[in-house]
Scaffold this motif. Structure first.
Motif, PDB file in Angstrom:
ATOM      1  N   SER A 167      -0.051   4.907  -9.376  1.00 18.16           N
ATOM      2  CA  SER A 167       0.884   5.781  -8.661  1.00 18.16           C
ATOM      3  C   SER A 167       0.931   5.481  -7.164  1.00 18.16           C
ATOM      4  N   TRP A 168       0.114   4.546  -6.709  1.00 14.85           N
ATOM      5  CA  TRP A 168       0.097   4.219  -5.286  1.00 14.85           C
ATOM      6  C   TRP A 168       1.420   3.605  -4.838  1.00 14.85           C
ATOM      7  N   PRO A 169       1.898   3.932  -3.637  1.00 14.29           N
ATOM      8  CA  PRO A 169       3.096   3.279  -3.097  1.00 14.29           C
ATOM      9  C   PRO A 169       2.770   1.837  -2.691  1.00 14.29           C
ATOM     10  N   LEU A 170       3.792   1.001  -2.656  1.00 18.39           N
ATOM     11  CA  LEU A 170       3.604  -0.409  -2.304  1.00 18.39           C
ATOM     12  C   LEU A 170       2.980  -0.557  -0.921  1.00 18.39           C
ATOM     13  N   ARG A 171       3.346   0.303   0.004  1.00 21.78           N
ATOM     14  CA  ARG A 171       2.834   0.220   1.375  1.00 21.78           C
ATOM     15  C   ARG A 171       1.312   0.307   1.403  1.00 21.78           C
ATOM     16  N   LYS A 172       0.749   1.168   0.576  1.00 22.66           N
ATOM     17  CA  LYS A 172      -0.704   1.327   0.556  1.00 22.66           C
ATOM     18  C   LYS A 172      -1.380   0.101  -0.041  1.00 22.66           C
ATOM     19  N   TRP A 173      -0.784  -0.487  -1.076  1.00 17.39           N
ATOM     20  CA  TRP A 173      -1.325  -1.714  -1.660  1.00 17.39           C
ATOM     21  C   TRP A 173      -1.273  -2.853  -0.651  1.00 17.39           C
ATOM     22  N   LEU A 174      -0.180  -2.926   0.108  1.00 15.28           N
ATOM     23  CA  LEU A 174      -0.055  -3.992   1.108  1.00 15.28           C
ATOM     24  C   LEU A 174      -1.132  -3.853   2.182  1.00 15.28           C
ATOM     25  N   LYS A 175      -1.405  -2.644   2.624  1.00 18.22           N
ATOM     26  CA  LYS A 175      -2.445  -2.429   3.629  1.00 18.22           C
ATOM     27  C   LYS A 175      -3.798  -2.874   3.093  1.00 18.22           C
ATOM     28  N   ALA A 176      -4.092  -2.529   1.847  1.00 16.04           N
ATOM     29  CA  ALA A 176      -5.378  -2.916   1.253  1.00 16.04           C
ATOM     30  C   ALA A 176      -5.478  -4.430   1.096  1.00 16.04           C
ATOM     31  N   PHE A 177      -4.362  -5.071   0.724  1.00 14.16           N
ATOM     32  CA  PHE A 177      -4.397  -6.518   0.536  1.00 14.16           C
ATOM     33  C   PHE A 177      -4.473  -7.246   1.872  1.00 14.16           C
ATOM     34  N   ILE A 178      -3.816  -6.722   2.896  1.00 10.53           N
ATOM     35  CA  ILE A 178      -3.874  -7.338   4.228  1.00 10.53           C
ATOM     36  C   ILE A 178      -5.303  -7.298   4.775  1.00 10.53           C
ATOM     37  N   THR A 179      -5.993  -6.188   4.599  1.00  7.34           N
ATOM     38  CA  THR A 179      -7.383  -6.119   5.058  1.00  7.34           C
ATOM     39  C   THR A 179      -8.256  -7.096   4.273  1.00  7.34           C
ATOM     40  N   THR A 180      -7.936  -7.304   2.996  1.00  6.30           N
ATOM     41  CA  THR A 180      -8.652  -8.293   2.197  1.00  6.30           C
ATOM     42  C   THR A 180      -8.454  -9.692   2.767  1.00  6.30           C
ATOM     43  N   CYS A 181      -7.222 -10.031   3.088  1.00  7.52           N
ATOM     44  CA  CYS A 181      -6.915 -11.352   3.658  1.00  7.52           C
ATOM     45  C   CYS A 181      -7.614 -11.545   4.995  1.00  7.52           C
ATOM     46  N   ILE A 182      -7.605 -10.511   5.836  1.00 12.55           N
ATOM     47  CA  ILE A 182      -8.276 -10.595   7.128  1.00 12.55           C
ATOM     48  C   ILE A 182      -9.765 -10.877   6.941  1.00 12.55           C
ATOM     49  N   SER A 183     -10.367 -10.190   5.982  1.00  9.36           N
ATOM     50  CA  SER A 183     -11.803 -10.352   5.745  1.00  9.36           C
ATOM     51  C   SER A 183     -12.157 -11.765   5.324  1.00  9.36           C
ATOM     52  N   TRP A 184     -11.442 -12.282   4.326  1.00 11.22           N
ATOM     53  CA  TRP A 184     -11.777 -13.608   3.816  1.00 11.22           C
ATOM     54  C   TRP A 184     -11.407 -14.716   4.792  1.00 11.22           C
TER      55      TRP A 184
END
Length: 355
Positions: free
Chosen positions: A233-250
């Motif tokens: 049920s999460w909006p796309l915006r929230k998934w994008l924020k989580a994935f962007i932080t993942t990319c920054i980390s790696w």
């Protein structure tokens, strides 16, 4: 507190005891010493520059590691919908990394991460979901970026055209296949039909040598179903924020090596082509480390680093460079986890006994 909870806590406490810092350090330093003994070359270190510039970029390498951890902390706060504060996120990430550092790379710290999240005030079902989604995002990053990097940079630039490259290719694609299979199964479980995945897991754990864990798998399956409903049920915006932080980390973690090469071997910070090749090799190295049976990839990581980045580091200096890399990206977690772990878990157990 239930007997099952006490047993779980005792198991986690045992898994992060301070003495476990010794095993990966002994393995990693042992391999380093052997390689240095066989390959040390005074001439090689004549090409190594050490100056104020070197110190600056060594600090930058640590800043890259800090950026990686901050990204992970922000991601876990996003996944908890803001229920975890920065201090709680810091403790979870440090202990999670410590658990990963003292277990084989293919196992990682995920098995105890659910406990860390749960004991910071997140209910077990949600904690299980958070850990599953962090794993999903990590593997999604690799699944997308690895083939894209090979395509853009070139296969030969990453793996070389001959010699030792053949074993690197084998390890890299084996690790990638494992990751891809995992993310397909996890994606189906999280967003497709979690009930079927639960049934499959329960069926597998009916095997005689796995039966003792069947009750736990049933609970995991139930948590998976509840988690799936929430995250779908999460909006796309929230998934994008989580994935962007993942990319920054790696990406931050990979650029540690770039900073060290600039510090000691004089590669220009403006030579983007060279830096992207180093980045591609880093990406492949982390995937290869998945198949290492040693805690945190100790020994295997040092050897792969020395061989895989030999075109950027003088022969004879690669082992010392590998040691610098691990000093920045690996050993700090062993120390931090050994300091935080036992005291934190004991405090949590005491709180549980009072409830």
């Amino acid at each position: 507190m239930s007997e099952e909870s006490k047993n779980a806590e005792a198991s986690v406490l045992k898994s992060i005891k301070s003495w476990k810092i010794v095993v990966p350090i002994v393995i990693g330093l042992g391999v380093t010493i052997v390689l240095l003994y066989h390959e040390y070359s005074p001439e090689a270190f004549a090409n190594v520059s050490f100056s104020g510039w070197s110190i600056l970029w060594f600090i930058v390498a640590f800043m890259m590691m800090a950026s990686r951890d901050i990204g992970y902390m922000e991601r876990i706060r996003i996944l908890s919908s803001g229920k975890l504060n920065w201090l709680q996120a810091f403790r979870i990430i440090m202990l999670w990394e410590f658990a990963s550092a003292v277990t084989p790379s293919a196992v990682g710290g995920t098995s105890v991460a659910v406990f860390f999240v749960h004991r910071e005030g997140i209910h077990m079902g949600k904690a299980t979901g958070i850990v599953m989604v962090t794993s999903f995002l990590d593997e999604l990053f690799f699944a997308i970026v690895f083939p894209l990097t090979v395509l853009l940079i070139g296969f030969d630039n990453i793996f070389g055209a001959e010699g030792i490259a053949s074993s690197f290719v084998y390890f890299a694609w084996l690790g990638y296949a494992i990751k891809l299979a995992y993310i397909i199964a996890l994606s189906y479980g999280l967003f497709g039909n979690p009930q079927i995945l639960k049934t499959l897991l329960v069926t597998i754990f009916k095997l005689p040598f796995l039966r003792k864990w069947q009750s736990k798998v049933v609970k995991v399956g139930d948590d998976l179903i509840e988690t799936s409903k929430e995250f779908r049920s999460w909006p796309l915006r929230k998934w994008l924020k989580a994935f962007i932080t993942t990319c920054i980390s790696w990406i931050s973690r990979y650029w540690i090596v770039n900073a060290l090469i600039v510090a000691f071997f004089g590669i220009s910070i403006l030579d983007l082509q060279e830096h992207f090749v180093v980045f591609g090799k880093q990406l492949a190295m982390w995937i290869m480390m998945l198949v290492s049976p040693t805690p945190g990839g100790s020994g295997f990581a040092e050897w792969v680093f020395k061989e895989f980045l030999s075109s950027f580091i003088p022969v004879g200096a690669g082992v010392a460079m590998a040691l610098c890399w691990r000093l920045v990206s690996y050993y700090p977690y062993l120390i931090m986890g050994a300091i935080l772990g036992p005291r934190w878990v004991k405090d949590i157990i005491k709180k549980g006994e009072k409830q």
